[in-house]
Design a protein around this motif. Structure first.
Motif, PDB file in Angstrom:
ATOM      1  N   VAL A 212      -0.162  -9.615 -18.607  1.00  0.00           N
ATOM      2  CA  VAL A 212      -0.221  -8.984 -17.289  1.00  0.00           C
ATOM      3  C   VAL A 212      -0.374 -10.060 -16.217  1.00  0.00           C
ATOM      4  CG1 VAL A 212      -1.584  -7.489 -15.774  1.00  0.00           C
ATOM      5  CG2 VAL A 212      -1.117  -6.793 -18.136  1.00  0.00           C
ATOM      6  N   GLN A 213       0.498 -10.024 -15.218  1.00  0.00           N
ATOM      7  CA  GLN A 213       0.476 -11.051 -14.178  1.00  0.00           C
ATOM      8  C   GLN A 213      -0.527 -10.754 -13.077  1.00  0.00           C
ATOM      9  OE1 GLN A 213       4.300 -11.848 -12.403  1.00  0.00           O
ATOM     10  NE2 GLN A 213       3.447 -13.221 -10.859  1.00  0.00           N
ATOM     11  N   TYR A 214      -0.570  -9.489 -12.649  1.00  0.00           N
ATOM     12  CA  TYR A 214      -1.510  -9.083 -11.601  1.00  0.00           C
ATOM     13  C   TYR A 214      -2.343  -7.912 -12.082  1.00  0.00           C
ATOM     14  CZ  TYR A 214       1.259 -11.860  -8.286  1.00  0.00           C
ATOM     15  OH  TYR A 214       1.895 -12.883  -7.623  1.00  0.00           O
ATOM     16  N   PRO A 215      -3.673  -8.017 -12.002  1.00  0.00           N
ATOM     17  CA  PRO A 215      -4.433  -9.186 -11.553  1.00  0.00           C
ATOM     18  C   PRO A 215      -4.448 -10.268 -12.631  1.00  0.00           C
ATOM     19  CG  PRO A 215      -5.918  -7.517 -12.351  1.00  0.00           C
ATOM     20  CD  PRO A 215      -4.543  -6.917 -12.397  1.00  0.00           C
ATOM     21  N   VAL A 216      -4.685 -11.507 -12.233  1.00  0.00           N
ATOM     22  CA  VAL A 216      -4.745 -12.594 -13.206  1.00  0.00           C
ATOM     23  C   VAL A 216      -5.913 -12.374 -14.163  1.00  0.00           C
ATOM     24  CG1 VAL A 216      -5.068 -15.069 -13.509  1.00  0.00           C
ATOM     25  CG2 VAL A 216      -3.628 -14.218 -11.644  1.00  0.00           C
ATOM     26  N   ALA A 217      -7.060 -11.988 -13.595  1.00  0.00           N
ATOM     27  CA  ALA A 217      -8.243 -11.724 -14.425  1.00  0.00           C
ATOM     28  C   ALA A 217      -8.299 -10.234 -14.743  1.00  0.00           C
ATOM     29  CB  ALA A 217      -9.501 -12.169 -13.702  1.00  0.00           C
ATOM     30  N   THR A 218      -7.604  -9.827 -15.794  1.00  0.00           N
ATOM     31  CA  THR A 218      -7.636  -8.430 -16.230  1.00  0.00           C
ATOM     32  C   THR A 218      -8.998  -8.125 -16.860  1.00  0.00           C
ATOM     33  OG1 THR A 218      -6.791  -9.036 -18.414  1.00  0.00           O
ATOM     34  CG2 THR A 218      -5.155  -8.473 -16.716  1.00  0.00           C
ATOM     35  N   PRO A 219      -9.332  -6.839 -17.040  1.00  0.00           N
ATOM     36  CA  PRO A 219     -10.587  -6.515 -17.728  1.00  0.00           C
ATOM     37  C   PRO A 219     -10.697  -7.198 -19.093  1.00  0.00           C
ATOM     38  CG  PRO A 219      -9.691  -4.557 -16.699  1.00  0.00           C
ATOM     39  CD  PRO A 219      -8.651  -5.629 -16.531  1.00  0.00           C
ATOM     40  N   CYS A 231      -8.826 -18.418 -22.709  1.00  0.00           N
ATOM     41  CA  CYS A 231      -7.959 -17.390 -22.135  1.00  0.00           C
ATOM     42  C   CYS A 231      -6.611 -17.975 -21.721  1.00  0.00           C
ATOM     43  CB  CYS A 231      -8.623 -16.737 -20.923  1.00  0.00           C
ATOM     44  SG  CYS A 231     -10.118 -15.801 -21.301  1.00  0.00           S
ATOM     45  N   ILE A 232      -5.546 -17.257 -22.039  1.00  0.00           N
ATOM     46  CA  ILE A 232      -4.192 -17.582 -21.579  1.00  0.00           C
ATOM     47  C   ILE A 232      -3.757 -16.416 -20.710  1.00  0.00           C
ATOM     48  CG2 ILE A 232      -1.815 -18.084 -22.234  1.00  0.00           C
ATOM     49  CD1 ILE A 232      -2.885 -19.055 -24.943  1.00  0.00           C
ATOM     50  N   THR A 233      -3.332 -16.701 -19.486  1.00  0.00           N
ATOM     51  CA  THR A 233      -3.098 -15.642 -18.511  1.00  0.00           C
ATOM     52  C   THR A 233      -1.625 -15.289 -18.324  1.00  0.00           C
ATOM     53  OG1 THR A 233      -2.846 -17.093 -16.586  1.00  0.00           O
ATOM     54  CG2 THR A 233      -5.102 -16.522 -17.252  1.00  0.00           C
ATOM     55  N   GLY A 234      -1.420 -14.093 -17.808  1.00  0.00           N
ATOM     56  CA  GLY A 234      -0.073 -13.682 -17.440  1.00  0.00           C
ATOM     57  C   GLY A 234       0.497 -14.528 -16.325  1.00  0.00           C
ATOM     58  N   ALA A 235      -0.373 -15.094 -15.487  1.00  0.00           N
ATOM     59  CA  ALA A 235       0.092 -15.990 -14.428  1.00  0.00           C
ATOM     60  C   ALA A 235       0.755 -17.224 -15.022  1.00  0.00           C
ATOM     61  CB  ALA A 235      -1.079 -16.399 -13.533  1.00  0.00           C
ATOM     62  N   GLU A 236       0.219 -17.720 -16.130  1.00  0.00           N
ATOM     63  CA  GLU A 236       0.834 -18.872 -16.797  1.00  0.00           C
ATOM     64  C   GLU A 236       2.193 -18.502 -17.369  1.00  0.00           C
ATOM     65  OE1 GLU A 236      -2.182 -21.396 -19.128  1.00  0.00           O
ATOM     66  OE2 GLU A 236      -3.202 -19.474 -18.902  1.00  0.00           O
ATOM     67  N   VAL A 237       2.281 -17.313 -17.958  1.00  0.00           N
ATOM     68  CA  VAL A 237       3.568 -16.839 -18.478  1.00  0.00           C
ATOM     69  C   VAL A 237       4.581 -16.729 -17.345  1.00  0.00           C
ATOM     70  CG1 VAL A 237       4.777 -14.959 -19.657  1.00  0.00           C
ATOM     71  CG2 VAL A 237       2.444 -15.560 -20.345  1.00  0.00           C
ATOM     72  N   ALA A 238       4.156 -16.111 -16.242  1.00  0.00           N
ATOM     73  CA  ALA A 238       5.067 -15.895 -15.112  1.00  0.00           C
ATOM     74  C   ALA A 238       5.601 -17.207 -14.563  1.00  0.00           C
ATOM     75  CB  ALA A 238       4.348 -15.117 -14.014  1.00  0.00           C
ATOM     76  N   THR A 239       4.736 -18.204 -14.445  1.00  0.00           N
ATOM     77  CA  THR A 239       5.169 -19.490 -13.904  1.00  0.00           C
ATOM     78  C   THR A 239       6.144 -20.191 -14.842  1.00  0.00           C
ATOM     79  OG1 THR A 239       3.109 -19.784 -12.662  1.00  0.00           O
ATOM     80  CG2 THR A 239       4.386 -21.765 -13.161  1.00  0.00           C
ATOM     81  N   LEU A 240       5.816 -20.241 -16.125  1.00  0.00           N
ATOM     82  CA  LEU A 240       6.687 -20.931 -17.078  1.00  0.00           C
ATOM     83  C   LEU A 240       8.040 -20.247 -17.220  1.00  0.00           C
ATOM     84  CD1 LEU A 240       4.272 -22.030 -19.933  1.00  0.00           C
ATOM     85  CD2 LEU A 240       5.554 -23.505 -18.385  1.00  0.00           C
ATOM     86  N   GLN A 241       8.034 -18.912 -17.307  1.00  0.00           N
ATOM     87  CA  GLN A 241       9.321 -18.243 -17.488  1.00  0.00           C
ATOM     88  C   GLN A 241      10.164 -18.354 -16.223  1.00  0.00           C
ATOM     89  OE1 GLN A 241      10.829 -15.271 -16.305  1.00  0.00           O
ATOM     90  NE2 GLN A 241       9.213 -14.777 -14.828  1.00  0.00           N
ATOM     91  N   ALA A 242       9.529 -18.314 -15.046  1.00  0.00           N
ATOM     92  CA  ALA A 242      10.279 -18.466 -13.792  1.00  0.00           C
ATOM     93  C   ALA A 242      10.827 -19.880 -13.648  1.00  0.00           C
ATOM     94  CB  ALA A 242       9.385 -18.112 -12.606  1.00  0.00           C
ATOM     95  N   LEU A 243      10.058 -20.866 -14.090  1.00  0.00           N
ATOM     96  CA  LEU A 243      10.548 -22.247 -14.066  1.00  0.00           C
ATOM     97  C   LEU A 243      11.786 -22.394 -14.942  1.00  0.00           C
ATOM     98  CD1 LEU A 243      10.422 -25.290 -13.534  1.00  0.00           C
ATOM     99  CD2 LEU A 243       8.709 -25.458 -15.354  1.00  0.00           C
ATOM    100  N   GLN A 244      11.749 -21.818 -16.141  1.00  0.00           N
ATOM    101  CA  GLN A 244      12.914 -21.900 -17.024  1.00  0.00           C
ATOM    102  C   GLN A 244      14.118 -21.203 -16.404  1.00  0.00           C
ATOM    103  OE1 GLN A 244      11.888 -20.731 -21.057  1.00  0.00           O
ATOM    104  NE2 GLN A 244      10.050 -22.002 -21.045  1.00  0.00           N
ATOM    105  N   GLN A 245      13.889 -20.081 -15.712  1.00  0.00           N
ATOM    106  CA  GLN A 245      14.990 -19.424 -14.998  1.00  0.00           C
ATOM    107  C   GLN A 245      15.557 -20.343 -13.917  1.00  0.00           C
ATOM    108  OE1 GLN A 245      12.965 -15.885 -13.615  1.00  0.00           O
ATOM    109  NE2 GLN A 245      13.851 -14.627 -15.244  1.00  0.00           N
ATOM    110  N   ASP A 261       3.000 -26.318  -6.673  1.00  0.00           N
ATOM    111  CA  ASP A 261       3.064 -25.912  -5.267  1.00  0.00           C
ATOM    112  C   ASP A 261       3.710 -24.532  -5.147  1.00  0.00           C
ATOM    113  OD1 ASP A 261       4.442 -25.535  -2.631  1.00  0.00           O
ATOM    114  OD2 ASP A 261       3.584 -27.484  -2.169  1.00  0.00           O
ATOM    115  N   ALA A 262       4.847 -24.333  -5.832  1.00  0.00           N
ATOM    116  CA  ALA A 262       5.570 -23.063  -5.727  1.00  0.00           C
ATOM    117  C   ALA A 262       4.758 -21.911  -6.304  1.00  0.00           C
ATOM    118  CB  ALA A 262       6.914 -23.175  -6.428  1.00  0.00           C
ATOM    119  N   ALA A 263       4.102 -22.138  -7.437  1.00  0.00           N
ATOM    120  CA  ALA A 263       3.296 -21.090  -8.048  1.00  0.00           C
ATOM    121  C   ALA A 263       2.111 -20.730  -7.166  1.00  0.00           C
ATOM    122  CB  ALA A 263       2.820 -21.533  -9.423  1.00  0.00           C
ATOM    123  N   ASP A 264       1.446 -21.745  -6.607  1.00  0.00           N
ATOM    124  CA  ASP A 264       0.321 -21.493  -5.708  1.00  0.00           C
ATOM    125  C   ASP A 264       0.775 -20.759  -4.455  1.00  0.00           C
ATOM    126  OD1 ASP A 264      -1.334 -22.749  -7.497  1.00  0.00           O
ATOM    127  OD2 ASP A 264      -1.474 -24.642  -6.353  1.00  0.00           O
TER     128      ASP A 264
END
Length: 270
Positions: A212-219, A231-245, A261-264
Motif C-alpha cells: 500500500v502506497q498511501y498512507p506510507v505507515a499503514t496500521p 519494515c518495507i513500505t509501499g512507498a519504496e515499491v512505488a518509487t522503484l517501479q516508477a523508476l523502472q518505468q 528528489d523526484a520521490a520526495d
C-alpha cells in the motif's frame, strides 16, 4: 533545462480506475531534472480498448497500468516482456513505433526490495490480485521456497499458490518470518483502520512488507514498527517501479539523487 512543451514533446500516461498523483509528479519532476522533452498525465477510462487504441494512434510513448486493467489489457498488446508473461499481469506498456509491449515493473521492484533477505524465510502473502501475483512470482524467482498465499477467494488464491508451488489458506494463521500485504487493507477509506495480519503474526514475524502506497505507515506497518520489526513500505515499491518505468520510456537512467528528489517531490505534492 527541460524544453518547452511543443510538437516534439513525447507523452507518457497512466490508466487506473482511481488515478493518483504520485506517478505524474514523479515522472514530470524527473523530466525536469534530466531536461527531457516529455510530459506525463494520468487518466481513467471506461473503454480500455479505445484507450489502448489511442496509445497507438497518438504515438504515446508509455503507459502505466493499474487496477483493474492489469490483466484485461494483455489481449490488446502485441508482446509481453518476461516480467509480465511470468505472472500474466501488466503494469507498464512501452510503445515502439506502434508495437505495444507489456512489462511488469512491480515484479522488478519486489525483486530488488527482497534481495538481501534470507531465502529460507517462510512467508505469507495476503492477496490474490495482480500485485499479489507480482509479489509471489518475485519471491519464487528470488529463491524463496516456503510460502503461503492467503486469499478468501479460493479459486484465485489456489491458482497463484499452485502456479508457483506454494500453499493456500483462506485466512492468515500460524507464523511466518516475512509477511506481505498485497491487498487494500490499510488504505484510506473503508480499509483505513484494518490490520492486514493478526497482531500475533506481526509479533512473530521478522520483516513486514506492505505494498500500500498511501498512507506510507499503514496500521500493519505501524504495528510492526512498534514491535521492532524491519519494515518495507509501499512507498519504496512505488518509487522503484516508477523508476523502472521511467528508464523503459526514456532510455535514460537518472542519478540516485535525482530519483530521491523526484520521490520526495511527489510525496510532498500529493
Amino acid at each position: 533545462m527541460k524544453p518547452l512543451i511543443g510538437r516534439d514533446t513525447r507523452l507518457c500516461m497512466s490508466l487506473s480506475a482511481r488515478p493518483g498523483n504520485f506517478g505524474s509528479r514523479f515522472h514530470n519532476r524527473l523530466y525536469e531534472l534530466t531536461g527531457l522533452d516529455f510530459v506525463y498525465k494520468s487518466f481513467s477510462t471506461t473503454d480500455l480498448d479505445a484507450a489502448i487504441g489511442g496509445i497507438r494512434a497518438l504515438d504515446i510513448r508509455g503507459c502505466a497500468i493499474s487496477m483493474p486493467f492489469k490483466e484485461a489489457v494483455i489481449p490488446l498488446l502485441d508482446a509481453l516482456a518476461q516480467s509480465a508473461s511470468a505472472i500474466d499481469s501488466v503494469n507498464t506498456i512501452v510503445n515502439d513505433g506502434g508495437v505495444l509491449t507489456g512489462h511488469n515493473t512491480d515484479y522488478g521492484a519486489v525483486v530488488d526490495l527482497v534481495a538481501d533477505l534470507d531465502r529460507a524465510m517462510p512467508f505469507a502473502v495476503r492477496g490474490s490480485g495482480g500485485m499479489a501475483k507480482a509479489v509471489v512470482a518475485a519471491l519464487g524467482d528470488s529463491g524463496f521456497r516456503d510460502g503461503t498465499i492467503v486469499a478468501r477467494n479460493e479459486a484465485a488464491g489456489r491458482a497463484i499458490a499452485d502456479r508457483y508451488g506454494f500453499a493456500w489458506a483462506a485466512e492468515p494463521a500460524g507464523e511466518a518470518a516475512l509477511l506481505v500485504n498485497a491487498t487494500p487493507r490499510g488504505m484510506t477509506g473503508a480499509d483505513a483502520d484494518v490490520l492486514a495480519f493478526p497482531q500475533e503474526m506481526i509479533a512473530a514475524c521478522t520483516v513486514a512488507f506492505d505494498v500500500v502506497q498511501y498512507p506510507v505507515a499503514t496500521p500493519f506497518l505501524r504495528a510492526a514498527a512498534e514491535a521492532g520489526k524491519r519494515c518495507i513500505t509501499g512507498a519504496e515499491v512505488a518509487t522503484l517501479q516508477a523508476l523502472q518505468q521511467f528508464v523503459l520510456y526514456t532510455r535514460v537512467t537518472p542519478s540516485p539523487a535525482q530519483v530521491t528528489d523526484a520521490a520526495d517531490w511527489a510525496r510532498a505534492h500529493p
